[in-house]
Design a protein around this motif. Structure first.
Motif, mmCIF file in Angstrom:
data_model
loop_
_atom_site.group_PDB
_atom_site.id
_atom_site.type_symbol
_atom_site.label_atom_id
_atom_site.label_comp_id
_atom_site.label_asym_id
_atom_site.label_seq_id
_atom_site.Cartn_x
_atom_site.Cartn_y
_atom_site.Cartn_z
ATOM 1 N N LEU A 564 53.282 83.353 61.174
ATOM 2 C CA LEU A 564 52.806 82.721 59.937
ATOM 3 C C LEU A 564 52.318 81.307 60.246
ATOM 4 C CD1 LEU A 564 55.515 83.777 57.330
ATOM 5 C CD2 LEU A 564 53.140 84.546 57.441
ATOM 6 N N PRO A 565 51.349 80.818 59.489
ATOM 7 C CA PRO A 565 50.866 79.454 59.726
ATOM 8 C C PRO A 565 51.938 78.428 59.372
ATOM 9 C CG PRO A 565 49.933 80.320 57.706
ATOM 10 C CD PRO A 565 50.655 81.463 58.369
ATOM 11 N N SER A 566 51.906 77.330 60.057
ATOM 12 C CA SER A 566 52.816 76.231 59.729
ATOM 13 C C SER A 566 52.454 75.662 58.361
ATOM 14 C CB SER A 566 52.717 75.132 60.792
ATOM 15 O OG SER A 566 53.031 75.641 62.077
ATOM 16 N N ASP A 567 53.438 75.065 57.729
ATOM 17 C CA ASP A 567 53.164 74.411 56.456
ATOM 18 C C ASP A 567 52.126 73.306 56.648
ATOM 19 O OD1 ASP A 567 55.067 76.058 55.416
ATOM 20 O OD2 ASP A 567 56.559 74.484 55.057
ATOM 21 N N VAL A 568 51.301 73.122 55.627
ATOM 22 C CA VAL A 568 50.243 72.116 55.671
ATOM 23 C C VAL A 568 50.447 71.127 54.530
ATOM 24 C CG1 VAL A 568 47.762 71.683 55.451
ATOM 25 C CG2 VAL A 568 48.580 73.680 56.737
ATOM 26 N N GLU A 569 50.330 69.849 54.833
ATOM 27 C CA GLU A 569 50.374 68.824 53.792
ATOM 28 C C GLU A 569 49.348 67.742 54.137
ATOM 29 O OE1 GLU A 569 53.463 66.013 51.250
ATOM 30 O OE2 GLU A 569 54.029 66.685 53.270
ATOM 31 N N ILE A 570 48.358 67.620 53.289
ATOM 32 C CA ILE A 570 47.324 66.591 53.450
ATOM 33 C C ILE A 570 47.374 65.697 52.224
ATOM 34 C CG2 ILE A 570 44.874 66.127 53.791
ATOM 35 C CD1 ILE A 570 44.615 69.028 54.809
ATOM 36 N N VAL A 571 47.553 64.421 52.427
ATOM 37 C CA VAL A 571 47.618 63.476 51.310
ATOM 38 C C VAL A 571 46.702 62.297 51.614
ATOM 39 C CG1 VAL A 571 49.085 61.988 49.905
ATOM 40 C CG2 VAL A 571 50.008 64.136 50.816
ATOM 41 N N ASN A 572 45.827 61.977 50.689
ATOM 42 C CA ASN A 572 44.969 60.801 50.828
ATOM 43 C C ASN A 572 44.626 60.272 49.442
ATOM 44 O OD1 ASN A 572 42.787 62.417 49.840
ATOM 45 N ND2 ASN A 572 42.471 63.199 51.926
ATOM 46 N N GLN A 573 43.745 59.288 49.389
ATOM 47 C CA GLN A 573 43.431 58.663 48.109
ATOM 48 C C GLN A 573 42.731 59.615 47.138
ATOM 49 O OE1 GLN A 573 40.408 55.500 48.531
ATOM 50 N NE2 GLN A 573 39.911 56.358 50.548
ATOM 51 N N PHE A 574 42.117 60.667 47.672
ATOM 52 C CA PHE A 574 41.388 61.608 46.814
ATOM 53 C C PHE A 574 42.300 62.658 46.191
ATOM 54 C CE2 PHE A 574 38.437 60.245 50.191
ATOM 55 C CZ PHE A 574 37.537 59.552 49.398
ATOM 56 N N GLY A 575 43.488 62.826 46.745
ATOM 57 C CA GLY A 575 44.403 63.805 46.195
ATOM 58 C C GLY A 575 45.325 64.344 47.269
ATOM 59 N N SER A 576 45.698 65.614 47.118
ATOM 60 C CA SER A 576 46.611 66.217 48.077
ATOM 61 C C SER A 576 46.387 67.712 48.140
ATOM 62 C CB SER A 576 48.067 65.915 47.705
ATOM 63 O OG SER A 576 48.374 66.471 46.424
ATOM 64 N N TYR A 577 46.801 68.294 49.265
ATOM 65 C CA TYR A 577 46.661 69.735 49.485
ATOM 66 C C TYR A 577 47.860 70.196 50.287
ATOM 67 C CZ TYR A 577 44.721 74.068 51.514
ATOM 68 O OH TYR A 577 44.506 75.369 51.915
ATOM 69 N N THR A 578 48.580 71.168 49.765
ATOM 70 C CA THR A 578 49.727 71.722 50.479
ATOM 71 C C THR A 578 49.667 73.242 50.434
ATOM 72 O OG1 THR A 578 51.126 71.682 48.489
ATOM 73 C CG2 THR A 578 51.202 69.748 49.930
ATOM 74 N N ILE A 579 50.052 73.870 51.537
ATOM 75 C CA ILE A 579 50.203 75.324 51.561
ATOM 76 C C ILE A 579 51.483 75.663 52.332
ATOM 77 C CG2 ILE A 579 47.773 75.915 51.333
ATOM 78 C CD1 ILE A 579 47.684 76.392 54.353
ATOM 79 N N SER A 580 52.057 76.789 51.945
ATOM 80 C CA SER A 580 53.263 77.253 52.613
ATOM 81 C C SER A 580 53.274 78.772 52.558
ATOM 82 C CB SER A 580 54.516 76.696 51.927
ATOM 83 O OG SER A 580 55.685 77.251 52.482
ATOM 84 N N ALA A 581 53.715 79.398 53.649
ATOM 85 C CA ALA A 581 53.846 80.852 53.709
ATOM 86 C C ALA A 581 55.226 81.183 54.266
ATOM 87 C CB ALA A 581 52.756 81.470 54.573
ATOM 88 N N VAL A 582 56.000 81.947 53.500
ATOM 89 C CA VAL A 582 57.375 82.265 53.880
ATOM 90 C C VAL A 582 57.544 83.777 53.911
ATOM 91 C CG1 VAL A 582 59.811 82.049 53.252
ATOM 92 C CG2 VAL A 582 58.239 80.126 52.871
#
Length: 630
Positions: A564-582
């Motif tokens: 499974l892909p590793s968890d992703v967390e992107i945070v910047n001034q424009f917003g944020s994006y997170t994904i998780s697969a368990v």
């Protein structure tokens, strides 16, 4: 002698004005330009507050077919406007005159938009079809009007990819009625201003073209312009005064709204029978708004001063139609009949937010809505729609300064502002993957705030159009079919819910016996903003939103997850994006995704970061996992 005569005749037939030749254009003006305004002369005479004479002479060289629209060889007029003169002269690339259209050659048509029942607006135009490029056009006009409420604005740069060699705007006025004016974005350009006792002149020279850049603020927010307003003016023969917004609002109330609110006794009795004394003002307003939506439809009416004065409420009641002014005024009259106060409101309605200019009092706006006081705030009603829920402010009306007309006069207030978390889309799905690569899914989507605007229309569409909508939305899903569609449009809570049964016969792909599966089945973002070598404009995110996705993915029997892909967390001034697969104990996968995009205006140098944010999201949204055949 005969030869000399023929030579002279030949010279006259083919004489040309060297100054209009495209060869004389400065390269600074042709760079990134589709057209170049060679000379524009505008004079506006409002020495009498009840009369305006506008003279224009505009010569423009069109370099390619993308510049044709900049010729602007048309005039609008009505019964209160007289076109004294209009001409269009066409020259070839080297300045030789090849066509000359006089007023008699112009087409004269009614301005019918498909929504107007009555209109006295007309359009005079020439449909010139260029034979080659470049060419030059000179458009000359003289127009007289008894309206001075709308003084022509000066835009020395008409639009993207159009440059200006010279533009001069002169306004003549009575010193006792000196106009106010507001200059915007002139500082970076070669523009001179000369003020006299009875005239003011703006001169612009050598203005380079402005290139279009994606995700920039609207053009008029950064282009040079000047707008004007008279304190004493005429609106199609009706005199007005507007030294302040308060005074202007009082004039509107007295001259445009007064005498238009009378309703038939039968209607007053009917609307009162639908409410009870125990109801709050807001509950009464809900009933009135539903009555409005059930009874009337929107049709534009624009005759006389109908561009601004509402049709009488009694006429709307009798005919069951009206334009934005008439329907707003009619709703105001119905509310008054049940004892609920409300305020007629004028605004600029557009998906790009546009405020009233608060430091220049003048006729502004293009739409009317209604404001109902609710404590320190207002409930806003869009009276032209038969399906927008009570109190919902669509994207075309939200977050802008508007003029409300109260008993005490006019006031500038701000319409509802949506926060990023208000504009929510929540997607939930149970997805079954078959060993053939087919998927079968139960999909649920809940939309709120401005995301409600994107979908609430679906329950009025035909089944064919509904299916087409989903196939276009999920065009990356091979063979997608929607077998069941159930909607719940909660107009009270302003929430739209979709429940679907979705199948795709070949969603996954195969690598030998193994299967490749994209976990983000229903909300893949594939848009990446284009690259710019040098970004010059600010970056605008006009609407902020939040997307939350939760999918329960049941894997096919006989397959196991390679990784499974590793968890992703992107945070910047424009917003944020997170994904998780368990991977759960029952061998299903719980996939979660959250995307937050923040509304705002950001410096030009942040554009590449903004682009990379979308690029990362698009890549992660499309990423696949490997299911290994046992």
């Amino acid at each position: 002698m005969k030869y000399a005569f023929l030579l002279l005749l030949s010279f006259n037939l083919y004489a040309q004005d060297p100054s209009l030749s495209f060869l004389t254009l400065d390269s600074a003006l042709t760079n990134k330009s589709n057209s170049v305004v060679r000379e524009e002369l505008i004079t506006v005479d409002v020495t009498k507050p009840s009369q305006m004479t506008t003279k224009r002479s505009r010569t423009i060289t069109v370099l390619n077919d993308s510049g044709d629209d900049e010729v602007n060889s048309y005039l609008f007029y009505d019964d209160h406007t007289v076109i004294k003169n209009v001409e269009l002269i066409i020259y070839d690339a080297f300045g030789k005159e090849i066509e000359h259209y006089k007023k008699r050659d112009f087409n004269d048509v009614s301005v019918a938009d498909g929504f107007s029942l009555y209109t006295d607006n007309r359009r005079l135009y020439v449909n010139h079809i260029p034979k080659s490029y470049p060419y030059t056009a000179t458009f000359i006009s003289e127009v007289k009007s008894n309206t001075t409420a709308f003084l022509p604005r000066w835009y020395p740069i008409g639009g993207y990819a159009s440059s200006t060699e010279k533009s001069v705007y002169t306004l003549f006025f009575d010193p006792e009625n000196k106009p106010d004016f507001k200059k915007s974005n002139l500082e970076s350009y070669n523009i001179n201003v000369e003020e006299g006792a009875s005239q003011i002149t703006f001169t612009a020279t050598m203005l380079p073209a402005i290139s279009y850049e994606n995700h920039a603020p609207r053009f008029i927010s950064f282009a040079p312009q000047v707008m004007f307003g008279l304190k004493t003016f005429s609106l199609k023969g009706v005199m007005g005064n507007g030294a302040s917004w308060n005074e202007f609002g009082s004039w509107m109330d007295e001259q445009l709204l007064k005498g238009t609110e009378e309703l038939p006794a039968e209607t007053i009795s009917e609307i009162n029978s639908l409410v009870t004394p125990e109801m709050s003002d807001i509950d009464k307003a809900r009933v009135v708004y539903q009555y409005l939506q059930d009874k009337v439809r929107y049709i534009n009416v624009s005759i006389g001063i109908g561009g601004w004065k509402p049709m009488p409420a009694s006429e709307v009641d009798r005919l069951s139609y009206g334009d934005c002014k008439a329907l707003t005024n009619y709703t105001k009259s119905l509310l008054k009949a049940v004892g609920v106060p409300s305020y007629y409101t004028v605004l600029y309605s557009d998906s790009s937010e546009r405020d009233f200019t608060n430091d220049l009092v003048a006729m502004q706006g293009n739409h009317a809505i209604l404001a109902i006081p609710d404590g320190e705030d207002f409930i806003w009603l869009e009276c032209t729609s038969q399906d927008i829920p009570f109190g919902h402010v669509p994207n075309s009306n939200d977050n802008r300064d508007v003029l409300i007309v109260t008993e005490e006069g006019g006031k500038l207030v701000r319409t509802k502002t949506y926060e990023t978390e208000d504009n929510l889309q929540a997607n939930n799905a149970k997805i079954l993957i078959l060993d053939t690569g087919e998927i079968q899914a139960s999909f649920n989507r809940v939309s709120k705030g401005l995301q409600y605007d994107n979908v609430y229309h679906l329950d009025r569409e035909t089944r064919e159009n509904q299916e087409r909508y989903y196939k276009e939305k999920w065009d990356y899903i091979n063979g997608v079919e929607v077998s069941e569609i159930v909607f719940d449009n909660n107009r009270t809570a302003v929430v739209f819910t979709e429940n679907l049964k979705v199948i795709s016969t070949n969603y996954t792909s195969f690598a030998g016996d193994n299967m490749l599966l994209a976990l983000n089945v229903f909300n893949q973002l594939d848009y990446v903003p284009p690259r710019f070598k040098k970004r010059t404009r600010e970056v605008e995110v006009s609407v902020g939103f939040t997307d939350v996705d939760t999918y329960d993915i049941v894997l096919p029997s006989g397959y196991t997850v390679d990784s499974l892909p590793s968890d992703v967390e992107i945070v910047n001034q424009f917003g944020s994006y997170t994904i998780s697969a368990v991977l759960k104990e029952d061998a299903s996968i719980e996939y979660t995704r959250k995307l937050v995009l923040n509304k705002g205006v950001y410096p030009p140098e942040t554009y590449e970061e903004y682009r990379n944010f979308f690029k990362q999201i698009a890549k992660k949204d499309k990423s696949k996992i490997l299911l290994t055949k046992n």
